[in-house]
Scaffold this motif. Sequence first.
Motif, PDB file in Angstrom:
ATOM      1  N   ASP A  64       0.829  -1.211   0.000  1.00 27.47           N
ATOM      2  CA  ASP A  64       0.000   0.000   0.000  1.00 27.47           C
ATOM      3  C   ASP A  64       0.861   1.259   0.000  1.00 27.47           C
ATOM      4  O   ASP A  64       0.617   2.209   0.751  1.00 27.47           O
ATOM      5  CB  ASP A  64      -0.956   0.012   1.190  1.00 27.47           C
ATOM      6  CG  ASP A  64      -2.021  -1.059   1.083  1.00 27.47           C
ATOM      7  OD1 ASP A  64      -2.416  -1.387  -0.057  1.00 27.47           O
ATOM      8  OD2 ASP A  64      -2.451  -1.570   2.133  1.00 27.47           O
ATOM      9  N   ASN A  65       1.920   1.241  -0.806  1.00 29.47           N
ATOM     10  CA  ASN A  65       2.859   2.363  -0.975  1.00 29.47           C
ATOM     11  C   ASN A  65       3.712   2.665   0.246  1.00 29.47           C
ATOM     12  O   ASN A  65       4.449   3.643   0.249  1.00 29.47           O
ATOM     13  CB  ASN A  65       2.131   3.631  -1.444  1.00 29.47           C
ATOM     14  CG  ASN A  65       1.563   3.457  -2.830  1.00 29.47           C
ATOM     15  OD1 ASN A  65       2.209   2.872  -3.698  1.00 29.47           O
ATOM     16  ND2 ASN A  65       0.354   3.937  -3.047  1.00 29.47           N
ATOM     17  N   ALA A  66       3.629   1.854   1.298  1.00 28.43           N
ATOM     18  CA  ALA A  66       4.485   2.036   2.472  1.00 28.43           C
ATOM     19  C   ALA A  66       5.673   1.082   2.364  1.00 28.43           C
ATOM     20  O   ALA A  66       5.506  -0.107   2.056  1.00 28.43           O
ATOM     21  CB  ALA A  66       3.711   1.759   3.753  1.00 28.43           C
ATOM     22  N   VAL A  67       6.877   1.590   2.611  1.00 26.23           N
ATOM     23  CA  VAL A  67       8.073   0.754   2.568  1.00 26.23           C
ATOM     24  C   VAL A  67       8.052  -0.186   3.776  1.00 26.23           C
ATOM     25  O   VAL A  67       7.885   0.251   4.919  1.00 26.23           O
ATOM     26  CB  VAL A  67       9.354   1.620   2.560  1.00 26.23           C
ATOM     27  CG1 VAL A  67      10.604   0.755   2.631  1.00 26.23           C
ATOM     28  CG2 VAL A  67       9.387   2.513   1.326  1.00 26.23           C
ATOM     29  N   THR A  68       8.201  -1.495   3.498  1.00 24.39           N
ATOM     30  CA  THR A  68       8.161  -2.502   4.560  1.00 24.39           C
ATOM     31  C   THR A  68       9.490  -3.216   4.741  1.00 24.39           C
ATOM     32  O   THR A  68       9.670  -3.950   5.713  1.00 24.39           O
ATOM     33  CB  THR A  68       7.070  -3.544   4.273  1.00 24.39           C
ATOM     34  OG1 THR A  68       7.331  -4.151   3.006  1.00 24.39           O
ATOM     35  CG2 THR A  68       5.689  -2.908   4.269  1.00 24.39           C
ATOM     36  N   GLY A  69      10.427  -3.022   3.804  1.00 26.11           N
ATOM     37  CA  GLY A  69      11.743  -3.636   3.901  1.00 26.11           C
ATOM     38  C   GLY A  69      12.619  -3.141   2.778  1.00 26.11           C
ATOM     39  O   GLY A  69      12.148  -2.497   1.836  1.00 26.11           O
ATOM     40  N   PHE A  70      13.918  -3.436   2.886  1.00 27.38           N
ATOM     41  CA  PHE A  70      14.858  -3.014   1.841  1.00 27.38           C
ATOM     42  C   PHE A  70      16.066  -3.926   1.820  1.00 27.38           C
ATOM     43  O   PHE A  70      16.372  -4.605   2.804  1.00 27.38           O
ATOM     44  CB  PHE A  70      15.292  -1.552   2.044  1.00 27.38           C
ATOM     45  CG  PHE A  70      16.226  -1.342   3.196  1.00 27.38           C
ATOM     46  CD1 PHE A  70      17.612  -1.337   2.998  1.00 27.38           C
ATOM     47  CD2 PHE A  70      15.744  -1.147   4.474  1.00 27.38           C
ATOM     48  CE1 PHE A  70      18.477  -1.140   4.067  1.00 27.38           C
ATOM     49  CE2 PHE A  70      16.601  -0.942   5.546  1.00 27.38           C
ATOM     50  CZ  PHE A  70      17.974  -0.943   5.343  1.00 27.38           C
ATOM     51  N   ILE A  71      16.731  -3.932   0.674  1.00 23.25           N
ATOM     52  CA  ILE A  71      18.015  -4.611   0.518  1.00 23.25           C
ATOM     53  C   ILE A  71      18.935  -3.664  -0.232  1.00 23.25           C
ATOM     54  O   ILE A  71      18.520  -3.000  -1.193  1.00 23.25           O
ATOM     55  CB  ILE A  71      17.878  -5.972  -0.205  1.00 23.25           C
ATOM     56  CG1 ILE A  71      19.188  -6.761  -0.156  1.00 23.25           C
ATOM     57  CG2 ILE A  71      17.357  -5.801  -1.616  1.00 23.25           C
ATOM     58  CD1 ILE A  71      19.034  -8.221  -0.560  1.00 23.25           C
ATOM     59  N   TYR A  72      20.175  -3.575   0.231  1.00 18.69           N
ATOM     60  CA  TYR A  72      21.176  -2.727  -0.410  1.00 18.69           C
ATOM     61  C   TYR A  72      22.376  -3.592  -0.761  1.00 18.69           C
ATOM     62  O   TYR A  72      22.944  -4.267   0.110  1.00 18.69           O
ATOM     63  CB  TYR A  72      21.595  -1.594   0.526  1.00 18.69           C
ATOM     64  CG  TYR A  72      22.632  -0.662  -0.068  1.00 18.69           C
ATOM     65  CD1 TYR A  72      22.422  -0.040  -1.292  1.00 18.69           C
ATOM     66  CD2 TYR A  72      23.814  -0.399   0.592  1.00 18.69           C
ATOM     67  CE1 TYR A  72      23.365   0.816  -1.838  1.00 18.69           C
ATOM     68  CE2 TYR A  72      24.765   0.472   0.066  1.00 18.69           C
ATOM     69  CZ  TYR A  72      24.530   1.069  -1.150  1.00 18.69           C
ATOM     70  OH  TYR A  72      25.466   1.919  -1.692  1.00 18.69           O
ATOM     71  N   VAL A  73      22.741  -3.594  -2.039  1.00 18.90           N
ATOM     72  CA  VAL A  73      23.836  -4.420  -2.530  1.00 18.90           C
ATOM     73  C   VAL A  73      24.867  -3.530  -3.193  1.00 18.90           C
ATOM     74  O   VAL A  73      24.533  -2.716  -4.060  1.00 18.90           O
ATOM     75  CB  VAL A  73      23.329  -5.463  -3.554  1.00 18.90           C
ATOM     76  CG1 VAL A  73      24.472  -6.363  -4.008  1.00 18.90           C
ATOM     77  CG2 VAL A  73      22.179  -6.283  -2.987  1.00 18.90           C
ATOM     78  N   LYS A  74      26.118  -3.694  -2.780  1.00 15.69           N
ATOM     79  CA  LYS A  74      27.225  -3.008  -3.440  1.00 15.69           C
ATOM     80  C   LYS A  74      27.672  -3.909  -4.595  1.00 15.69           C
ATOM     81  O   LYS A  74      28.188  -4.995  -4.367  1.00 15.69           O
ATOM     82  CB  LYS A  74      28.348  -2.748  -2.460  1.00 15.69           C
ATOM     83  CG  LYS A  74      27.944  -1.733  -1.396  1.00 15.69           C
ATOM     84  CD  LYS A  74      29.102  -1.418  -0.479  1.00 15.69           C
ATOM     85  CE  LYS A  74      28.696  -0.328   0.476  1.00 15.69           C
ATOM     86  NZ  LYS A  74      29.235   0.959   0.112  1.00 15.69           N
ATOM     87  N   GLY A  75      27.398  -3.449  -5.799  1.00 18.14           N
ATOM     88  CA  GLY A  75      27.605  -4.283  -6.966  1.00 18.14           C
ATOM     89  C   GLY A  75      28.806  -3.937  -7.807  1.00 18.14           C
ATOM     90  O   GLY A  75      28.924  -4.413  -8.933  1.00 18.14           O
ATOM     91  N   GLY A  76      29.728  -3.149  -7.285  1.00 19.76           N
ATOM     92  CA  GLY A  76      30.868  -2.707  -8.078  1.00 19.76           C
ATOM     93  C   GLY A  76      31.968  -3.733  -8.237  1.00 19.76           C
ATOM     94  O   GLY A  76      32.858  -3.554  -9.058  1.00 19.76           O
TER      95      GLY A  76
END
Length: 166
Positions: A64-76
Amino acid sequence: MLIRGAVQSDLPAVAAIHVASWRMAYRGLLSDDYLGQPVADDLNGKWVGMDIPAEDILLVATDDNAVTGFIYVKGGKQPAYINNLHVDPIRKRAGIGAALMKAAAQTLIARGHNSAYLTVITDNAAAVDFYRKLGGAFGPKQDELLYGEPVQTYPVHWDDLRELAD
């Protein structure tokens, strides 16, 4: 649930989830002093207004447009480094973390990566179990500093991202 690339307006919610997740998961693993205002200051400083490098991946799960989680990946570099995976503590065990890992693996594969790794605090039993269930290969314990706090971690590797992407 929708998983999509993060935009600047998502970053305050990403920071809030990161703080809430650390306060819940790391209670007793990091000092209570640090988990007070310093963790909020450090993590808000990291996320709010961040310019995401083009080689990196920041995905958010929304409901419902609310952020519920995230993942951050350093892909360099090869292998890619999964820097953060956090879910709103009130939404834990709803499949959000696994869905984010799958989406990140698919994105990495599309960008030419075949492997990734992360580190997990050894005493964070729930996270260790989660990564085992996702097929991560665990390396030996290592000492690290997490924002100046000493912790022991395991490196966790996925040598074939197709396993996570399926």
